[in-house]
Design an enzyme around this catalytic site. Structure first.
Site, mmCIF file in Angstrom:
data_model
loop_
_atom_site.group_PDB
_atom_site.id
_atom_site.type_symbol
_atom_site.label_atom_id
_atom_site.label_comp_id
_atom_site.label_asym_id
_atom_site.label_seq_id
_atom_site.Cartn_x
_atom_site.Cartn_y
_atom_site.Cartn_z
ATOM 1 N N ARG A 69 -3.271 8.672 -2.639
ATOM 2 C CA ARG A 69 -3.950 7.717 -3.518
ATOM 3 C C ARG A 69 -5.140 7.872 -2.914
ATOM 4 O O ARG A 69 -5.891 6.487 -4.135
ATOM 5 C CB ARG A 69 -2.570 6.588 -3.846
ATOM 6 C CG ARG A 69 -1.299 7.139 -4.378
ATOM 7 C CD ARG A 69 -0.482 5.991 -4.892
ATOM 8 N NE ARG A 69 0.776 6.418 -3.369
ATOM 9 C CZ ARG A 69 1.342 5.126 -3.383
ATOM 10 N NH1 ARG A 69 1.116 4.584 -3.520
ATOM 11 N NH2 ARG A 69 2.145 5.820 -2.346
ATOM 12 N N GLU A 106 6.778 2.330 6.528
ATOM 13 C CA GLU A 106 7.463 1.698 6.045
ATOM 14 C C GLU A 106 8.798 2.599 5.504
ATOM 15 O O GLU A 106 10.336 2.116 5.627
ATOM 16 C CB GLU A 106 7.402 1.093 4.527
ATOM 17 C CG GLU A 106 7.792 0.128 4.342
ATOM 18 C CD GLU A 106 7.476 -0.309 2.262
ATOM 19 O OE1 GLU A 106 7.247 -0.074 2.132
ATOM 20 O OE2 GLU A 106 7.628 -1.569 2.417
HETATM 21 O O1 LIG Z 1 0.432 0.967 5.581
HETATM 22 P P1 LIG Z 1 1.574 2.100 6.042
HETATM 23 O O2 LIG Z 1 3.030 1.491 6.379
HETATM 24 O O3 LIG Z 1 1.683 3.689 6.201
HETATM 25 O O4 LIG Z 1 1.457 2.804 4.413
HETATM 26 C C1 LIG Z 1 0.819 3.139 3.325
HETATM 27 C C2 LIG Z 1 0.593 4.203 2.852
HETATM 28 O O5 LIG Z 1 1.987 4.735 2.119
HETATM 29 C C3 LIG Z 1 0.940 5.133 0.801
HETATM 30 O O6 LIG Z 1 1.645 6.732 0.825
HETATM 31 P P2 LIG Z 1 2.017 7.545 1.366
HETATM 32 O O7 LIG Z 1 3.098 7.855 3.028
HETATM 33 O O8 LIG Z 1 3.459 6.851 0.080
HETATM 34 O O9 LIG Z 1 1.556 8.847 0.417
HETATM 35 P P3 LIG Z 1 1.609 9.270 -0.731
HETATM 36 O O10 LIG Z 1 0.179 8.655 -1.200
HETATM 37 O O11 LIG Z 1 0.926 10.939 -0.720
HETATM 38 O O12 LIG Z 1 2.306 9.006 -1.777
HETATM 39 C C4 LIG Z 1 0.101 4.193 0.521
HETATM 40 O O13 LIG Z 1 -0.723 5.485 -0.258
HETATM 41 C C5 LIG Z 1 -0.777 4.934 1.663
HETATM 42 O O14 LIG Z 1 -1.438 6.281 1.963
HETATM 43 N N1 LIG Z 2 5.701 -0.465 -1.107
HETATM 44 C C1 LIG Z 2 4.901 0.400 -0.802
HETATM 45 N N2 LIG Z 2 4.650 0.573 -2.720
HETATM 46 C C2 LIG Z 2 4.064 1.689 -2.474
HETATM 47 N N3 LIG Z 2 3.525 1.956 -1.696
HETATM 48 C C3 LIG Z 2 3.351 2.576 -0.468
HETATM 49 N N4 LIG Z 2 3.210 2.527 1.082
HETATM 50 C C4 LIG Z 2 4.204 1.985 1.673
HETATM 51 N N5 LIG Z 2 4.894 0.719 1.388
HETATM 52 C C5 LIG Z 2 4.117 1.125 -0.210
#
Ligand SMILES: O=P(O)(O)OC[C@H]1O[C@H](OP(=O)(O)OP(=O)(O)O)[C@H](O)[C@@H]1O
Ligand SMILES: Nc1ncnc2[nH]cnc12
Length: 184
Positions: A69, A106
């Site tokens: 994202r 998370e």
């Molecule tokens: O602060 P954190 O606990 O590290 O989490 C934040 C990250 O989690 C989500 O991505 P995700 O890992 O779900 O990957 P994606 O965007 O490829 O779905 C979000 O877009 C951040 O990159």
């Molecule tokens: N609650 C949440 N929503 C969207 N992206 C995430 N990445 C980690 N936690 C998330």
């Protein structure tokens, strides 16, 4: 000031256009869905403009966007401030020589990679993602940039989940967010 909530009239529409999806992708996670923000051109543009206004005079040469994202918000910011865009990707996606950094999430663990040579020593970098939860992803991104000698000026996210205390993991590095979500 690290969050602008209550200060700029554009923030209300940004916040209300982010959809919260309970129990995705796992039970107990309140997923912050920015795809609904992208459906509102004014709110999406306002999101980009708020970042551009903050960073346009900060002499930033590289915007590093985090997969997936951060690839939505990073490139328009980079173009508007005259910086290059460097994608930080999940493993085995980049074709060239890479450096890698593992991190915990998370809801799991993952790894980020960056092309060697994309960022030069001494460059001033902005890290962009949609959201900070535990902060592990931003830490990994900053580690990659600092390992190649860049200076991370700030991290910028649309959303912060403050109860997960990700900000405390950033070792004092400035974090700028537009909106906070308090119920996790
Ligand atoms: O602060 P954190 O606990 O590290 O989490 C934040 C990250 O989690 C989500 O991505 P995700 O890992 O779900 O990957 P994606 O965007 O490829 O779905 C979000 O877009 C951040 O990159
Ligand atoms: N609650 C949440 N929503 C969207 N992206 C995430 N990445 C980690 N936690 C998330």
């Amino acid at each position: 000031m690290s969050s602008q909530t209550d200060q700029d009239p554009r923030l209300h529409a940004i916040k209300t256009n982010i959809r919260v999806v309970p129990n995705f992708p796992k039970p107990g996670i309140m997923f912050q869905d920015i795809t609904t923000l992208l459906l509102d051109p004014k709110a999406f543009k306002d999101t980009i403009d708020l970042f551009v206004e903050r960073y346009k005079a900060k002499n930033i040469s590289v915007v590093a966007g985090i997969e997936a994202r951060g690839f939505i918000f990073g490139p328009p910011i980079a173009l508007a401030i005259g910086a290059k865009f460097v994608p930080l990707r999940k493993p085995k996606k980049l074709p060239g020589k890479v450096i890698s950094q593992e991190y915990t999430l998370e809801y799991g663990s993952d790894c980020l990679e960056m092309h060697v040579g994309a960022v030069e020593p001494g460059e001033r970098a902005l890290v962009v993602d949609d959201l900070i939860a535990t902060g592990g992803t931003l830490c990994a991104a900053m580690d990659l940039l600092e390992r190649v000698g860049a200076e991370v000026v700030e991290c910028a996210c649309v959303i912060e989940l403050p109860e997960l205390k990700g900000r405390e993991r950033l070792n004092g590095k400035p974090l700028y967010v537009l909106v906070e979500y308090l119920e996790i």
